[in-house]
Structure formats: C-alpha cells, structure tokens
Design a protein around this motif. Structure first.
Motif, PDB file in Angstrom:
ATOM      1  N   VAL A  87       0.835  -1.200   0.000  1.00  0.00           N
ATOM      2  CA  VAL A  87       0.000   0.000   0.000  1.00  0.00           C
ATOM      3  C   VAL A  87       0.873   1.254   0.000  1.00  0.00           C
ATOM      4  CG1 VAL A  87      -1.676   1.325   1.345  1.00  0.00           C
ATOM      5  CG2 VAL A  87      -1.978  -1.133   1.049  1.00  0.00           C
ATOM      6  N   GLY A  88       1.978   1.229   0.730  1.00  0.00           N
ATOM      7  CA  GLY A  88       2.895   2.365   0.726  1.00  0.00           C
ATOM      8  C   GLY A  88       3.472   2.609  -0.661  1.00  0.00           C
ATOM      9  N   GLY A  89       3.824   1.534  -1.376  1.00  0.00           N
ATOM     10  CA  GLY A  89       4.324   1.673  -2.736  1.00  0.00           C
ATOM     11  C   GLY A  89       3.276   2.221  -3.681  1.00  0.00           C
ATOM     12  N   MET A  90       2.031   1.801  -3.517  1.00  0.00           N
ATOM     13  CA  MET A  90       0.954   2.309  -4.367  1.00  0.00           C
ATOM     14  C   MET A  90       0.728   3.799  -4.111  1.00  0.00           C
ATOM     15  SD  MET A  90      -1.580  -0.966  -4.020  1.00  0.00           S
ATOM     16  CE  MET A  90      -2.993  -0.170  -4.713  1.00  0.00           C
ATOM     17  N   ILE A  91       0.760   4.209  -2.851  1.00  0.00           N
ATOM     18  CA  ILE A  91       0.581   5.624  -2.514  1.00  0.00           C
ATOM     19  C   ILE A  91       1.747   6.436  -3.063  1.00  0.00           C
ATOM     20  CG2 ILE A  91       0.525   7.272  -0.598  1.00  0.00           C
ATOM     21  CD1 ILE A  91      -1.064   5.146   0.971  1.00  0.00           C
ATOM     22  N   ASP A  92       2.964   5.913  -2.923  1.00  0.00           N
ATOM     23  CA  ASP A  92       4.143   6.608  -3.437  1.00  0.00           C
ATOM     24  C   ASP A  92       4.056   6.769  -4.951  1.00  0.00           C
ATOM     25  OD1 ASP A  92       6.849   7.712  -3.236  1.00  0.00           O
ATOM     26  OD2 ASP A  92       7.419   5.876  -4.321  1.00  0.00           O
ATOM     27  N   ARG A  93       3.661   5.731  -5.664  1.00  0.00           N
ATOM     28  CA  ARG A  93       3.529   5.805  -7.123  1.00  0.00           C
ATOM     29  C   ARG A  93       2.471   6.828  -7.527  1.00  0.00           C
ATOM     30  NH1 ARG A  93       2.426   0.374  -9.255  1.00  0.00           N
ATOM     31  NH2 ARG A  93       4.624   0.090  -8.850  1.00  0.00           N
ATOM     32  N   PHE A  94       1.345   6.851  -6.791  1.00  0.00           N
ATOM     33  CA  PHE A  94       0.271   7.801  -7.088  1.00  0.00           C
ATOM     34  C   PHE A  94       0.741   9.243  -6.877  1.00  0.00           C
ATOM     35  CE2 PHE A  94      -3.342  10.351  -5.609  1.00  0.00           C
ATOM     36  CZ  PHE A  94      -4.158  10.275  -6.741  1.00  0.00           C
ATOM     37  N   VAL A  95       1.384   9.497  -5.738  1.00  0.00           N
ATOM     38  CA  VAL A  95       1.861  10.848  -5.431  1.00  0.00           C
ATOM     39  C   VAL A  95       2.923  11.269  -6.443  1.00  0.00           C
ATOM     40  CG1 VAL A  95       3.128  12.225  -3.729  1.00  0.00           C
ATOM     41  CG2 VAL A  95       1.258  10.750  -3.004  1.00  0.00           C
ATOM     42  N   TYR A  96       3.822  10.372  -6.806  1.00  0.00           N
ATOM     43  CA  TYR A  96       4.888  10.687  -7.761  1.00  0.00           C
ATOM     44  C   TYR A  96       4.304  11.029  -9.130  1.00  0.00           C
ATOM     45  CZ  TYR A  96       9.106  10.165 -10.566  1.00  0.00           C
ATOM     46  OH  TYR A  96      10.152  10.386 -11.415  1.00  0.00           O
ATOM     47  N   SER A  97       3.309  10.230  -9.584  1.00  0.00           N
ATOM     48  CA  SER A  97       2.725  10.493 -10.904  1.00  0.00           C
ATOM     49  C   SER A  97       1.923  11.797 -10.903  1.00  0.00           C
ATOM     50  CB  SER A  97       1.843   9.331 -11.347  1.00  0.00           C
ATOM     51  OG  SER A  97       0.701   9.232 -10.526  1.00  0.00           O
ATOM     52  N   LYS A  98       1.281  12.147  -9.801  1.00  0.00           N
ATOM     53  CA  LYS A  98       0.501  13.376  -9.731  1.00  0.00           C
ATOM     54  C   LYS A  98       1.387  14.608  -9.575  1.00  0.00           C
ATOM     55  CE  LYS A  98      -3.427  11.562 -10.275  1.00  0.00           C
ATOM     56  NZ  LYS A  98      -4.126  11.710 -11.523  1.00  0.00           N
ATOM     57  N   SER A  99       2.566  14.429  -9.011  1.00  0.00           N
ATOM     58  CA  SER A  99       3.439  15.586  -8.817  1.00  0.00           C
ATOM     59  C   SER A  99       3.999  16.085 -10.145  1.00  0.00           C
ATOM     60  CB  SER A  99       4.574  15.255  -7.856  1.00  0.00           C
ATOM     61  OG  SER A  99       5.431  14.283  -8.431  1.00  0.00           O
TER      62      SER A  99
END
Length: 116
Positions: A87-99
C-alpha cells in the motif's frame, strides 16, 4: 401512560464454552427487544398491559478456546508487513505520478526520467 402496550421479546440461545484446560461451562445467551405503543381505547388494536414472549432457540452455540501455533503468528505478521509495503508503494507511485502531471514546457525531470 395508562393506555400503553409494552411487549418484551426474550430470546434464549443455549451456549457451551470449552476452555483450553478441558473445562466447559454450559450457559445461555439472552437477547431482549422491547416495543411500546399507545393503544387508544376502543381501537381494537390490542390491550394495554405488559406482555412477555419467551423463545428458546433450536440452535446450540459452542465456543471453543484454542491457540494458534507460532508459524501461524509469523505468517500473519509477514502478511501485514507485506501489505503495508504494498500500500505504501501504491501511494508513493500515485503521489509521484501526480506531482509531475502539470509538468513544465521543457519536460525536464518528468516521470520517464529522460531529460529534455
């Protein structure tokens, strides 16, 4: 209220508790539901009073105490840790792609990692 009808529904479920040390206790679980309503005189919708409805369940509940082994505990801990990392990796990927969603006109430092 002298014209109230109080109804109590009592349900009883026979229950047996078995403990690790081999002892057992036979008991009952109770459930009570209360209904109160006003009965107008002459309405033929019931009589004022207190009424009890008692029901014994045909089912018997057996609760047994037991212990899981250490392997089961370690497997559960590994599953929890793995889920947290996933879940941490999924959140990190989401935040990175949105940034980088707005990006700049030059495209420097985009999610593809290619300059220029």
């Amino acid at each position: 209220d002298p014209y109230a009808m109080h109804q109590y529904y009592v349900q009883v479920v026979p229950t047996e508790f078995r403990f690790i040390n081999g002892t057992s206790i036979r008991s009952n679980q109770y459930s009570v539901t209360e209904h109160t309503r006003h009965v107008s005189p002459g309405s033929n919708r019931g009589l004022p009073g207190v009424f009890f409805f008692y029901e014994v369940s045909a089912l018997h509940v057996e609760l047994e105490e037991y212990r899981e082994g250490w392997i089961r505990f370690l497997t559960s801990v590994c599953a929890i840790v793995g889920g947290v990392f996933t879940v941490g990796g999924m959140i990190d990927r989401f935040v990175y792609s949105k940034s980088f969603a707005g990006g700049g006109a030059s495209g420097v430092g985009g999610p593809s990692g290619v300059l220029g």
